[in-house]
Design a protein around this motif. Structure first.
Motif, short mmCIF file in Angstrom:
data_model
loop_
_atom_site.label_atom_id
_atom_site.label_comp_id
_atom_site.label_asym_id
_atom_site.label_seq_id
_atom_site.Cartn_x
_atom_site.Cartn_y
_atom_site.Cartn_z
N PHE A 69 39.90 -37.02 39.17
CA PHE A 69 40.84 -36.01 39.92
C PHE A 69 40.40 -34.33 39.72
O PHE A 69 40.35 -33.87 40.59
N GLY A 70 40.30 -34.07 38.46
CA GLY A 70 39.90 -32.55 38.34
C GLY A 70 39.09 -32.09 38.85
O GLY A 70 39.00 -30.78 39.44
N ALA A 71 37.69 -32.94 38.72
CA ALA A 71 36.54 -32.25 39.55
C ALA A 71 36.43 -31.98 40.88
O ALA A 71 36.12 -31.12 41.65
N PRO A 111 29.18 -28.43 28.75
CA PRO A 111 29.83 -26.88 28.62
C PRO A 111 31.10 -26.86 29.51
O PRO A 111 32.03 -26.26 29.12
N THR A 112 31.33 -27.60 30.81
CA THR A 112 32.28 -27.44 31.38
C THR A 112 33.53 -28.16 30.88
O THR A 112 34.66 -27.63 30.93
N ALA A 113 33.27 -29.42 30.01
CA ALA A 113 34.39 -29.93 29.41
C ALA A 113 34.78 -29.03 28.17
O ALA A 113 35.87 -29.05 27.90
N PHE A 114 33.96 -28.22 27.30
CA PHE A 114 34.34 -27.54 26.42
C PHE A 114 34.95 -26.30 26.84
O PHE A 114 36.29 -26.13 26.28
N ASN A 115 34.84 -25.61 27.97
CA ASN A 115 35.51 -24.78 28.47
C ASN A 115 36.83 -25.14 28.90
O ASN A 115 37.88 -24.54 28.73
N MET A 116 36.99 -26.15 29.30
CA MET A 116 38.44 -26.87 29.76
C MET A 116 39.00 -27.07 28.45
O MET A 116 40.43 -26.85 28.27
N ALA A 117 38.46 -27.56 27.51
CA ALA A 117 39.14 -27.99 26.10
C ALA A 117 39.75 -26.59 25.50
O ALA A 117 40.41 -26.59 24.79
N SER A 118 38.79 -25.68 25.58
CA SER A 118 39.21 -24.46 25.00
C SER A 118 40.49 -23.80 25.33
O SER A 118 40.97 -22.88 24.57
N SER A 119 41.12 -24.22 26.40
CA SER A 119 42.45 -23.77 26.68
C SER A 119 43.57 -23.96 25.81
O SER A 119 44.48 -23.35 25.42
N ASN A 120 43.16 -25.13 24.95
CA ASN A 120 44.10 -25.43 23.89
C ASN A 120 43.37 -26.57 23.01
O ASN A 120 43.52 -27.90 23.35
N PHE A 121 42.66 -26.09 22.13
CA PHE A 121 42.04 -27.14 21.47
C PHE A 121 42.80 -28.30 20.74
O PHE A 121 42.22 -29.58 20.25
N LEU A 122 43.92 -27.84 20.12
CA LEU A 122 44.74 -28.82 19.38
C LEU A 122 45.15 -29.85 20.30
O LEU A 122 45.01 -31.33 20.14
N PHE A 160 47.67 -39.98 28.57
CA PHE A 160 49.02 -40.09 28.32
C PHE A 160 49.67 -39.31 27.21
O PHE A 160 50.76 -38.63 27.20
N VAL A 161 48.92 -39.54 26.10
CA VAL A 161 49.26 -39.21 24.55
C VAL A 161 49.19 -37.70 24.84
O VAL A 161 50.15 -37.04 24.17
N GLY A 162 47.99 -37.19 25.43
CA GLY A 162 47.68 -35.74 25.52
C GLY A 162 48.91 -34.98 26.32
O GLY A 162 49.40 -34.01 25.91
N TYR A 163 49.09 -35.65 27.49
CA TYR A 163 50.20 -35.20 28.42
C TYR A 163 51.60 -35.00 27.68
O TYR A 163 52.41 -34.11 27.66
N ALA A 164 52.10 -36.30 26.92
CA ALA A 164 53.18 -36.23 26.05
C ALA A 164 53.50 -35.15 25.16
O ALA A 164 54.25 -34.45 24.88
N THR A 198 44.76 -28.57 31.51
CA THR A 198 43.39 -28.40 31.49
C THR A 198 42.58 -28.96 30.22
O THR A 198 41.65 -29.54 30.09
N ALA A 199 43.35 -28.84 29.18
CA ALA A 199 43.02 -28.98 27.77
C ALA A 199 42.88 -30.55 27.65
O ALA A 199 42.12 -31.02 26.80
N VAL A 200 43.76 -31.37 28.42
CA VAL A 200 43.88 -32.86 28.27
C VAL A 200 42.60 -33.39 28.91
O VAL A 200 42.04 -34.27 28.23
N MET A 201 42.31 -32.88 30.07
CA MET A 201 41.18 -33.38 30.96
C MET A 201 39.89 -32.82 30.23
O MET A 201 38.98 -33.44 30.09
N GLY A 202 39.95 -31.61 29.44
CA GLY A 202 38.53 -31.41 28.67
C GLY A 202 38.26 -32.22 27.58
O GLY A 202 37.31 -32.51 27.36
N GLY A 203 39.32 -32.63 26.98
CA GLY A 203 39.28 -33.78 25.70
C GLY A 203 38.69 -35.04 26.12
O GLY A 203 37.65 -35.53 25.56
N ILE A 204 39.18 -35.53 27.21
CA ILE A 204 38.44 -36.91 27.90
C ILE A 204 37.21 -36.52 28.57
O ILE A 204 36.27 -37.36 28.19
N SER A 205 37.02 -35.43 29.23
CA SER A 205 35.87 -35.05 29.44
C SER A 205 34.51 -35.10 28.51
O SER A 205 33.45 -35.27 28.98
N LEU A 206 34.98 -34.48 27.33
CA LEU A 206 34.00 -34.54 26.19
C LEU A 206 33.63 -35.84 25.87
O LEU A 206 32.28 -36.11 25.76
#
Length: 412
Positions: free
Chosen positions: A34-36, A145-156, A186-190, A327-335
Motif C-alpha cells: 500500500f505505502g509504495a 535506505p527508503t525503509a530507514f527514512n520511513m522508520a526515522s520518523s519515529n524509531f521507537l 497492528f501492534v505498531g498501529y496500536a 510512516t514509522a510502522v511501515m518503515g519498521g516492516i519494510s526494513l
C-alpha cells in the motif's frame, strides 16, 4: 506442495474451506504494497484511488498472462517518477504522461514477443548465479535506505513493529507465523494510537464510496520520447524481480511460464494503467519479501490481494484507514522485507556453489559497486536522453552481463 511451502487449496473461491486464512494473508500483502503504491501518485499528481485500481487490475492481467503460476503483485513504479514529473511540468497536463506510459507498456509487449522469438534458454545464458546473486542483493539494499527514512520518523514505533514481526516469525508456529507482518503492523498501529500520533482525520474525512476520476491519455511525440525510454531501464529490473521471486518460491519462472509471459503481463498492466489515468506498474519487492517471510507461495493469495486493492480504490473509509498507518510502522516492516530480499541474494550465491575465483569476484564487485552507487556516493549513470539515464540496478545488471560474457568468452 509441502505444508511449509503452501496452503493446500481445493478451490480458487473466496468461499473455500481456507477462505478466511487466505483473506487474512491477502490483507497482509495489501498492507505491504500500500505505502509504495500510494506514494507514487502522491509524488506525481496521479489519483491514488486510480493507482490502487490499476495495480489490482494490472496484477490480475499479469496472472492471466502467466498462467496463474507466478505469485507477483504489480504496484506503482518508482522508475517513472522523474519523467512523469518532467512531462507534467512541461505540458501542464498529466494526460500527456499517460500517453507516454501507454507507449511504454506497448514497448514492453513488443519486447516480450522478441524474447519469445529469441528463446528463454538463450536469455538465461546471460544470467548465471554470479550475475543473479548480486543483482538480488542490490535490489534489497537499494530499498533499505527508503525503509530507514520511513522508520526515522519515529524509531521507537519502528522498533516495536519490527521486533513484534521478527519475534512472531522466529518463535511462532503454523498460521500465526505466516501473519508476522500483519500482527507487527497492528501492534505498531496500536502503540501509535496510544501515543496519539495516528492521523485519524484521514479516516473521518474519507467518503464511504468514492468513484475514482478516470481519465483518457493524450499523445505527444515529445512526451513519449521523454517517458518511453525508461522501458530500457526497467527491463533489467523486471528480470531481477522475477528471478528473485522465483528464487524465493523455488521455481524457474524465466522458463515456466516464461520471461516472455511475465514481460507481456507487466506491459499490458502498464498499458492499461496509462489508459485509465494511473502510474506505470511494476513487480513489487515488498510482496516478494512477504513470500520469503511467510513461506506461503500460493498465487491465488496475490489475486485476492488484487481484488482487495480494486475494492480499496472505491471505498474511501478503508483507504483512509490504510493511509492513517504511521510512516514509522511501515518503515519498521519494510526494513524486515527488504533485508530478506538481500539475504536471498546471498543465499543464491551460496547455494549455487560457484567458485569465488578472480573472474567471479570481479563480476560480483562490479555489480555491487554500480548497483549501490547512489548509496555509497558513486552516482554512476549513462544518459539515454536528456531526461533519462541508466543507473543503479539497471546499469549494474547490463554491465554485469557484459563483463560476465567477456570474461567467460567461448565457455558455457
Amino acid at each position: 506442495m509441502s505444508e511449509n511451502n503452501s496452503v493446500t487449496l481445493s478451490s480458487d473461491s473466496l468461499f473455500s474451506k481456507m477462505s478466511f486464512k487466505r483473506l487474512v494473508l491477502a490483507l497482509q500483502h495489501l498492507i505491504a504494497m500500500f505505502g509504495a503504491t500510494v506514494l507514487v501518485p502522491v509524488l506525481t499528481g496521479f489519483d491514488t484511488s486510480i493507482a490502487l485500481v490499476s495495480a489490482g487490475i494490472g496484477t490480475l492481467i499479469f496472472h492471466m498472462c502467466t498462467k496463474k503460476k507466478v505469485p507477483v503483485f504489480l504496484g506503482s513504479s518508482f522508475a517513472f517518477i522523474p519523467v512523469i514529473i518532467t512531462v507534467s511540468k512541461s505540458y501542464g497536463d498529466l494526460r500527456y504522461a499517460q500517453g507516454g506510459i501507454v507507449v511504454a507498456g506497448f514497448l514492453y509487449v513488443l519486447i516480450s514477443f522478441l524474447v519469445l522469438k529469441v528463446g528463454v534458454d538463450k536469455i538465461k545464458q546471460f544470467f548465471p548465479p554470479q550475475v543473479i546473486g548480486p543483482m538480488i542483493i542490490v535490489i534489497g539494499l537499494n530499498l533499505i535506505p527508503t525503509a530507514f527514512n520511513m522508520a526515522s520518523s519515529n524509531f521507537l514505533i519502528s522498533a516495536v513493529t519490527l521486533a513484534t514481526a521478527l519475534g512472531i516469525n522466529f518463535f511462532a508456529k503454523g498460521f500465526i507465523k505466516q501473519l508476522s507482518i500483519l500482527i507487527g503492523v497492528f501492534v505498531g498501529y496500536a502503540v501509535s494510537l496510544s501515543m496519539n500520533i495516528v492521523d485519524v482525520a484521514t479516516i473521518s474525512s474519507a467518503k464511504f464510496i468514492a468513484v475514482p476520476h478516470f481519465t483518457l491519455p493524450k499523445f505527444d511525440i515529445g512526451a513519449v520520447a521523454i517517458i518511453a525510454p525508461v522501458v530500457l531501464a526497467v527491463f533489467m529490473e523486471h528480470v531481477g524481480d522475477i528471478t528473485t521471486n522465483g528464487t524465493v518460491v523455488g521455481q524457474n519462472f524465466l522458463k515456466d511460464p516464461g520471461l516472455n509471459r511475465t514481460l507481456l503481463g507487466d506491459g499490458l498492466a502498464t498499458l492499461f494503467a496509462g489508459f485509465i489515468g494511473g502510474p506505470a506498474n511494476t513487480t513489487y519487492g515488498e510482496n516478494t519479501g512477504v513470500l520469503a517471510i511467510t513461506k506461503n507461495y500460493d498465487p491465488s493469495i496475490i489475486r485476492i490481494t488484487a481484488v482487495l486493492a480494486i475494492i480499496l480504490g472505491f471505498i474511501g473509509k478503508i483507504g483512509g484507514f490504510m493511509q492513517s498507518i504511521p510512516t514509522a510502522v511501515m518503515g519498521g516492516i519494510s526494513l524486515m522485507l527488504f533485508s530478506m530480499i538481500s539475504l536471498i541474494g546471498v543465499r543464491t550465491l551460496k547455494d549455487s556453489n560457484i567458485k569465488f575465483d578472480i573472474k567471479n569476484i570481479i563480476i560480483i564487485a562490479i555489480i555491487l559497486i554500480i548497483g549501490l552507487g547512489n548509496i555509497i556516493g558513486l552516482n554512476i549513470a549513462i544518459p539515454i536522453t536528456s531526461n533519462v539515464s541508466l543507473s543503479g540496478l539497471s546499469l549494474a545488471a547490463i554491465i554485469g552481463v557484459i563483463i560476465n560474457k567477456v570474461l567467460y568468452l567461448g565457455k558455457k
